[in-house]
Design an enzyme around this catalytic site. Structure first.
Site, PDB file in Angstrom:
ATOM      1  N   ARG A  45     -14.995  78.698  -7.357  1.00 33.23           N
ATOM      2  CA  ARG A  45     -15.826  78.599  -6.157  1.00 33.23           C
ATOM      3  C   ARG A  45     -15.383  79.680  -5.174  1.00 33.23           C
ATOM      4  O   ARG A  45     -14.396  80.374  -5.401  1.00 33.23           O
ATOM      5  CB  ARG A  45     -15.834  77.197  -5.533  1.00 33.23           C
ATOM      6  CG  ARG A  45     -14.593  76.372  -5.574  1.00 33.23           C
ATOM      7  CD  ARG A  45     -13.424  76.886  -4.792  1.00 33.23           C
ATOM      8  NE  ARG A  45     -13.765  77.209  -3.424  1.00 33.23           N
ATOM      9  CZ  ARG A  45     -13.076  78.024  -2.649  1.00 33.23           C
ATOM     10  NH1 ARG A  45     -11.979  78.638  -3.108  1.00 33.23           N
ATOM     11  NH2 ARG A  45     -13.441  78.289  -1.428  1.00 33.23           N
ATOM     12  N   GLY A  46     -16.159  79.799  -4.056  1.00 30.56           N
ATOM     13  CA  GLY A  46     -15.904  80.886  -3.115  1.00 30.56           C
ATOM     14  C   GLY A  46     -16.851  82.028  -3.482  1.00 30.56           C
ATOM     15  O   GLY A  46     -16.923  82.426  -4.655  1.00 30.56           O
ATOM     16  N   ALA A  47     -17.553  82.546  -2.468  1.00 30.83           N
ATOM     17  CA  ALA A  47     -18.671  83.456  -2.742  1.00 30.83           C
ATOM     18  C   ALA A  47     -18.312  84.655  -3.642  1.00 30.83           C
ATOM     19  O   ALA A  47     -18.979  84.863  -4.676  1.00 30.83           O
ATOM     20  CB  ALA A  47     -19.272  83.916  -1.415  1.00 30.83           C
ATOM     21  N   ARG A  88     -25.708  77.850  -7.925  1.00 26.90           N
ATOM     22  CA  ARG A  88     -25.457  77.488  -6.519  1.00 26.90           C
ATOM     23  C   ARG A  88     -26.320  78.394  -5.635  1.00 26.90           C
ATOM     24  O   ARG A  88     -26.344  79.608  -5.830  1.00 26.90           O
ATOM     25  CB  ARG A  88     -23.960  77.651  -6.172  1.00 26.90           C
ATOM     26  CG  ARG A  88     -23.078  76.703  -6.984  1.00 26.90           C
ATOM     27  CD  ARG A  88     -21.678  76.611  -6.441  1.00 26.90           C
ATOM     28  NE  ARG A  88     -21.649  75.948  -5.151  1.00 26.90           N
ATOM     29  CZ  ARG A  88     -20.573  75.933  -4.359  1.00 26.90           C
ATOM     30  NH1 ARG A  88     -19.477  76.560  -4.710  1.00 26.90           N
ATOM     31  NH2 ARG A  88     -20.603  75.284  -3.202  1.00 26.90           N
ATOM     32  N   GLN A 195     -11.090  72.055   0.428  1.00 24.40           N
ATOM     33  CA  GLN A 195     -10.613  73.390   0.022  1.00 24.40           C
ATOM     34  C   GLN A 195      -9.423  73.840   0.864  1.00 24.40           C
ATOM     35  O   GLN A 195      -8.557  74.580   0.390  1.00 24.40           O
ATOM     36  CB  GLN A 195     -11.747  74.432   0.159  1.00 24.40           C
ATOM     37  CG  GLN A 195     -12.850  74.317  -0.860  1.00 24.40           C
ATOM     38  CD  GLN A 195     -14.006  73.479  -0.343  1.00 24.40           C
ATOM     39  OE1 GLN A 195     -13.818  72.579   0.465  1.00 24.40           O
ATOM     40  NE2 GLN A 195     -15.200  73.753  -0.819  1.00 24.40           N
ATOM     41  N   ASP A 236     -20.499  82.918   3.157  1.00 22.56           N
ATOM     42  CA  ASP A 236     -21.273  82.816   1.913  1.00 22.56           C
ATOM     43  C   ASP A 236     -22.542  83.657   1.975  1.00 22.56           C
ATOM     44  O   ASP A 236     -23.067  84.077   0.945  1.00 22.56           O
ATOM     45  CB  ASP A 236     -21.606  81.356   1.624  1.00 22.56           C
ATOM     46  CG  ASP A 236     -20.336  80.636   1.198  1.00 22.56           C
ATOM     47  OD1 ASP A 236     -19.564  80.224   2.082  1.00 22.56           O
ATOM     48  OD2 ASP A 236     -20.085  80.565  -0.020  1.00 22.56           O
ATOM     49  N   ASN A 246     -21.346  79.590   6.259  1.00 20.33           N
ATOM     50  CA  ASN A 246     -20.023  79.385   5.646  1.00 20.33           C
ATOM     51  C   ASN A 246     -19.838  77.878   5.485  1.00 20.33           C
ATOM     52  O   ASN A 246     -20.699  77.080   5.874  1.00 20.33           O
ATOM     53  CB  ASN A 246     -18.921  80.021   6.507  1.00 20.33           C
ATOM     54  CG  ASN A 246     -17.573  80.034   5.797  1.00 20.33           C
ATOM     55  OD1 ASN A 246     -17.488  80.475   4.650  1.00 20.33           O
ATOM     56  ND2 ASN A 246     -16.536  79.538   6.438  1.00 20.33           N
ATOM     57  N   LYS A 247     -18.719  77.502   4.944  1.00 20.94           N
ATOM     58  CA  LYS A 247     -18.438  76.097   4.639  1.00 20.94           C
ATOM     59  C   LYS A 247     -18.776  75.168   5.807  1.00 20.94           C
ATOM     60  O   LYS A 247     -18.480  75.499   6.956  1.00 20.94           O
ATOM     61  CB  LYS A 247     -16.969  75.975   4.241  1.00 20.94           C
ATOM     62  CG  LYS A 247     -16.484  74.601   3.875  1.00 20.94           C
ATOM     63  CD  LYS A 247     -17.325  73.921   2.820  1.00 20.94           C
ATOM     64  CE  LYS A 247     -17.490  74.722   1.551  1.00 20.94           C
ATOM     65  NZ  LYS A 247     -18.598  74.217   0.699  1.00 20.94           N
TER      66      LYS A 247
HETATM   67  O1  MRU Z   1     -18.299  75.569  -1.640  1.00 19.03           O
HETATM   68  P1  MRU Z   1     -17.326  76.706  -1.751  1.00 19.03           P
HETATM   69  O2  MRU Z   1     -15.913  76.258  -1.884  1.00 19.03           O
HETATM   70  O3  MRU Z   1     -17.743  77.703  -2.794  1.00 19.03           O
HETATM   71  O4  MRU Z   1     -17.436  77.415  -0.342  1.00 19.03           O
HETATM   72  C1  MRU Z   1     -16.618  78.488  -0.061  1.00 19.03           C
HETATM   73  C2  MRU Z   1     -16.720  78.971   1.327  1.00 19.03           C
HETATM   74  O5  MRU Z   1     -17.490  78.492   2.128  1.00 19.03           O
HETATM   75  C3  MRU Z   1     -15.880  80.162   1.651  1.00 19.03           C
HETATM   76  O6  MRU Z   1     -15.445  80.108   2.973  1.00 19.03           O
HETATM   77  C4  MRU Z   1     -16.730  81.429   1.457  1.00 19.03           C
HETATM   78  O7  MRU Z   1     -17.283  81.437   0.167  1.00 19.03           O
HETATM   79  C5  MRU Z   1     -15.964  82.646   1.650  1.00 19.03           C
HETATM   80  S1  MRU Z   1     -14.859  82.884   0.347  1.00 19.03           S
HETATM   81  C6  MRU Z   1     -14.135  84.383   0.395  1.00 19.03           C
END
Ligand code: MRU
Length: 349
Positions: A45-47, A88, A195, A236, A246-247
């Site tokens: 996970r994470g963009a 996603r 996270q 994201d 973002n999250k």
């Molecule tokens: O749902 P996730 O864990 O994929 O969400 C991740 C985030 O929101 C991060 O902050 C974002 O992707 C930046 S990661 C470098």
């Protein structure tokens, strides 16, 4: 350097982020379908990491396509890309990586199939290596913005685990610490998927960067007590006007930061900027399972049948953001203009 994912001849390896920090287990995805599942279930996970994973998944699927000729290969390749695109919806790096693999295929489509397959693997590996280099440049660009000493709050995990390595927001923190700044990170736990508690705390401790874990509802208290001098998070998707998805919970942190006069920074590779989306209202927000809210670690914490909302992301309006740190430079308000200027800049070779 902490590794998140790896290409091997036997498939794509991921450190299973659903099991951290109590178990360090690697998962081997042997097919592109398994890679798509790993993205959907947040093993990865994470963009930026999602983008790298999708590129490797596409390369894996393409390599294993049993096509007689180019038109059969093209059909199969299209299906693989579609499957990846359905995993996603919010992180635009996913669609950026798919488009980049598709463009590479179009450039190569007159070449022999074995060569196309190899060059698609090379392209996925290039995306992976570029991501690490991008994060290092972003770190160098962003480190001067952080205070010489003090507390820095981050939300979710925008670290090595969310990228091919080094991280975006945590990459900037790493670069600042490497340059001698005395920072103490406050990590929001980041309900419901945790996270911050599970991943950010874990990877910062591994790097010996001082970190204190707080639950999400403690951020305002810490700011009021003068413990936070800057906020830095990843993204994201960043719309053309600077509105940033973002999250979930990032928006609340941004408002708290504004109220307390604390600068809020976003760190993201330029592939997270979506100039085709004018503002935050056009960013699709992923809705995830209610179970992530009603259960923690498999244990039910809410009444059976309670109504639940679980948007995975929120949008922070650009007016709350002091600067957007990218590998191409730092954008500031008015973001419409500054992001456009960075877009016109040729990426460094
Ligand atoms: O749902 P996730 O864990 O994929 O969400 C991740 C985030 O929101 C991060 O902050 C974002 O992707 C930046 S990661 C470098």
């Amino acid at each position: 350097m902490l590794e998140t994912l790896k290409w091997t001849d036997n498939g794509v390896l991921f450190i299973d982020q659903t099991k951290l920090p109590t178990e360090e287990v690697w998962v081997n995805c042997r097919t592109h379908e398994e890679v798509a599942d790993a993205i959907r279930t947040m093993i990865v996970r994470g963009a930026p990491a999602i983008g790298c994973a999708a590129a490797m998944g596409i390369a894996l699927g393409a390599r294993d396509l049993d096509a007689k000729g180019i038109s059969e290969f093209r059909n199969g390749f299209g299906q693989i890309c579609r499957l990846m695109g359905e995993t996603r919806p919010t992180a635009v790096n996913l669609f950026w990586a798919i488009r980049r693999m598709q463009r590479r295929f179009e450039e190569l489509s007159t070449r022999p199939l074995p060569l196309i397959k190899q060059m698609l693997i090379d392209e996925a590996l290039a995306i992976y290596h570029e991501d690490i280099a991008t994060n290092r440049t972003m770190g160098a660009n962003g480190a001067p913005l952080l205070p010489a000493e003090g507390g820095v709050l981050t939300h979710c995990n925008a670290g090595a685990l969310a990228t091919a390595g080094y991280g975006t927001a945590l990459g900037v923190i790493r670069a600042a610490v490497e340059s001698g700044k005395k920072l103490h990170v406050f990590a929001d736990e980041t309900r419901p998927f945790l996270q911050g508690a599970r991943l950010t705390a874990w990877e910062l401790m591994k790097d010996n960067i001082p970190v204190t874990l707080i639950s999400d509802n403690m951020a305002g208290y810490m700011m009021a007590k003068g413990k936070i001098q800057a906020v830095i998070v990843g993204a994201d998707r960043i719309a053309a006007n600077g509105d940033t998805a973002n999250k979930i919970g990032t928006y609340s942190v941004a408002i708290l930061a504004r109220e307390h006069g604390i600068p809020m920074y976003i760190a993201a590779p330029f592939s997270t900027v979506d100039l085709e989306t004018a503002d935050g209202s056009g960013i699709p927000i992923e809705q995830r399972s209610p179970r992530e809210v009603t259960h923690i670690g498999g244990k039910q914490i809410a009444p059976t049948g309670v109504l639940v909302e679980n948007p995975a992301f929120d949008v922070t309006p650009a007016k709350y953001i002091r600067a957007i740190i990218t590998e191409r430079g730092v954008a500031t308000a008015p973001f419409g203009e500054s992001l456009q200027k960075l877009a016109e800049q040729k990426p460094a070779e």
